[in-house]
Design a protein around this motif. Structure first.
Motif, short mmCIF file in Angstrom:
data_model
loop_
_atom_site.label_atom_id
_atom_site.label_comp_id
_atom_site.label_asym_id
_atom_site.label_seq_id
_atom_site.Cartn_x
_atom_site.Cartn_y
_atom_site.Cartn_z
N ALA A 52 4.66 -1.53 -1.13
CA ALA A 52 5.30 -1.45 0.18
C ALA A 52 4.87 -2.62 1.07
CB ALA A 52 4.95 -0.12 0.85
N PHE A 53 3.58 -2.97 1.03
CA PHE A 53 3.11 -4.14 1.77
C PHE A 53 3.82 -5.40 1.28
CE2 PHE A 53 -0.50 -1.67 3.36
CZ PHE A 53 -0.77 -2.29 4.57
N GLU A 54 3.91 -5.53 -0.02
CA GLU A 54 4.55 -6.72 -0.60
C GLU A 54 5.99 -6.85 -0.12
OE1 GLU A 54 5.03 -8.74 -5.02
OE2 GLU A 54 4.98 -6.55 -4.83
N GLN A 55 6.71 -5.74 -0.10
CA GLN A 55 8.10 -5.76 0.35
C GLN A 55 8.19 -6.14 1.82
OE1 GLN A 55 11.01 -5.12 -1.65
NE2 GLN A 55 9.39 -5.57 -3.11
N ALA A 56 7.28 -5.64 2.65
CA ALA A 56 7.31 -5.96 4.08
C ALA A 56 7.03 -7.45 4.32
CB ALA A 56 6.32 -5.09 4.83
N PHE A 57 6.02 -7.98 3.64
CA PHE A 57 5.72 -9.41 3.81
C PHE A 57 6.86 -10.27 3.28
CE2 PHE A 57 1.09 -8.07 3.88
CZ PHE A 57 0.87 -8.48 5.19
N ALA A 58 7.44 -9.86 2.15
CA ALA A 58 8.55 -10.62 1.59
C ALA A 58 9.76 -10.60 2.51
CB ALA A 58 8.93 -10.06 0.22
N GLY A 59 9.87 -9.54 3.32
CA GLY A 59 10.98 -9.41 4.27
C GLY A 59 10.78 -10.18 5.55
N GLY A 60 9.65 -10.87 5.68
CA GLY A 60 9.44 -11.71 6.84
C GLY A 60 8.39 -11.24 7.82
N ALA A 61 7.79 -10.07 7.57
CA ALA A 61 6.75 -9.59 8.48
C ALA A 61 5.47 -10.42 8.32
CB ALA A 61 6.45 -8.12 8.21
N SER A 62 4.77 -10.62 9.41
CA SER A 62 3.50 -11.35 9.36
C SER A 62 2.30 -10.45 9.64
CB SER A 62 3.51 -12.51 10.35
OG SER A 62 3.85 -12.07 11.66
N ARG A 63 2.55 -9.27 10.22
CA ARG A 63 1.50 -8.28 10.44
C ARG A 63 2.08 -6.94 9.98
NH1 ARG A 63 0.00 -9.89 16.72
NH2 ARG A 63 -0.77 -12.00 16.30
N VAL A 64 1.41 -6.31 9.02
CA VAL A 64 1.93 -5.08 8.43
C VAL A 64 0.84 -4.01 8.46
CG1 VAL A 64 2.97 -4.01 6.39
CG2 VAL A 64 3.44 -6.42 6.92
N ALA A 65 1.21 -2.81 8.87
CA ALA A 65 0.28 -1.68 8.87
C ALA A 65 0.94 -0.49 8.19
CB ALA A 65 -0.13 -1.30 10.29
N ILE A 66 0.11 0.35 7.60
CA ILE A 66 0.61 1.55 6.91
C ILE A 66 -0.10 2.77 7.46
CG2 ILE A 66 -1.06 1.41 5.00
CD1 ILE A 66 1.24 2.35 3.15
N VAL A 67 0.65 3.86 7.60
CA VAL A 67 0.10 5.15 8.00
C VAL A 67 0.69 6.23 7.11
CG1 VAL A 67 -0.27 4.51 10.42
CG2 VAL A 67 1.90 5.58 9.73
N GLY A 68 0.00 7.36 7.06
CA GLY A 68 0.54 8.52 6.38
C GLY A 68 1.00 9.54 7.40
N THR A 69 1.05 10.79 6.98
CA THR A 69 1.53 11.85 7.87
C THR A 69 0.54 13.01 7.93
OG1 THR A 69 2.83 12.73 6.03
CG2 THR A 69 3.97 11.32 7.59
N ASP A 70 -0.75 12.69 7.77
CA ASP A 70 -1.78 13.73 7.76
C ASP A 70 -2.63 13.76 9.01
OD1 ASP A 70 -1.12 14.49 5.12
OD2 ASP A 70 -2.35 12.85 4.33
N CYS A 71 -2.39 12.84 9.94
CA CYS A 71 -3.31 12.65 11.06
C CYS A 71 -2.67 13.05 12.39
CB CYS A 71 -3.77 11.20 11.11
SG CYS A 71 -5.00 10.89 12.36
N PRO A 72 -3.02 14.21 12.93
CA PRO A 72 -2.40 14.66 14.18
C PRO A 72 -2.86 13.86 15.39
CG PRO A 72 -4.10 16.21 13.50
CD PRO A 72 -3.94 15.23 12.37
#
Length: 208
Positions: free
Chosen positions: A97-117
């Motif tokens: 997912a990071f690779e796809q975001a950087f390849a799409g032109g992003a220069s700063r990428v962050a990832i989150v899940g759905t477990d943290c209220p």
């Protein structure tokens, strides 16, 4: 010099009975676990929407045989979604997912899940702001993992050789970052909800 382009990755599952929060379901049952997951999804979606950062939702499984990425998902209004590719580990899926975001032109990428209220738009903004002066930003979870990871470039070592869903994930990730010479910013520690005990802790905190 062009302005940096931010992109947020959200790893999620569709809220389907018996397919979400299996560790929690072992403690409280499938129906109650599904209700909690819907609650966590709503909290995450609200933070992501309020942050107004370009985002892509990566679903763990294809939602239905006829569904494709042109069909909006009700839990993620207005956000594009994709299906995580088959992989042996969570780390491989995240690195893709990071690779796809950087390849799409992003220069700063962050990832989150759905477990943290405790996730908020302010924390998301803080994560991307930290990447202006650091190579990596991490949001530690009190179970030894992390609720957010942000990078300015893809470093595959951060996603390899991890015992995912254990208390070793964060320390091993930080050790890798140190070996790579990456500067690291840390966000406030938050609480993930994965088990019945986690749920009780969250409910008790909300009642204060």
């Amino acid at each position: 010099m062009s302005s940096p382009t931010n992109h947020l990755l959200v790893f999620a599952r569709e809220p389907v009975l018996g397919r979400v929060k299996t560790r929690l379901a072992a403690d409280i049952g499938n129906e109650a676990a599904l209700a909690v997951y819907r609650e966590l999804l709503a909290i995450t979606a609200s933070a992501v929407t309020a942050a107004q950062v370009p985002a892509t939702v990566w679903l763990a499984e294809a939602p239905a045989p006829a569904a494709d990425a042109s069909t909006p998902r009700p839990e993620w209004p207005g956000l594009p979604w994709r299906v995580q590719p088959p992989a042996e580990s969570l780390g491989e899926r995240m690195s893709h997912a990071f690779e796809q975001a950087f390849a799409g032109g992003a220069s700063r990428v962050a990832i989150v899940g759905t477990d943290c209220p405790g996730l908020t738009q302010q924390l998301l903004h803080a994560a991307f702001a930290a990447l202006a002066s650091h190579d990596m930003v991490v949001g530690p979870a009190d179970d030894g993992g992390y609720y957010l990871l942000g990078l300015n470039a893809l470093h595959l070592e951060l996603f390899a050789n991890k015992d995912w869903s254990t208390a070793t994930v964060l320390p091993d990730t930080l050790a890798d970052a140190a070996r790579l010479g990456l500067s690291v910013a840390q966000l406030p520690m938050l609480h993930d909800v994965d088990s019945g005990r986690d749920l009780a802790t969250w409910r008790a905190a909300k009642a204060l």
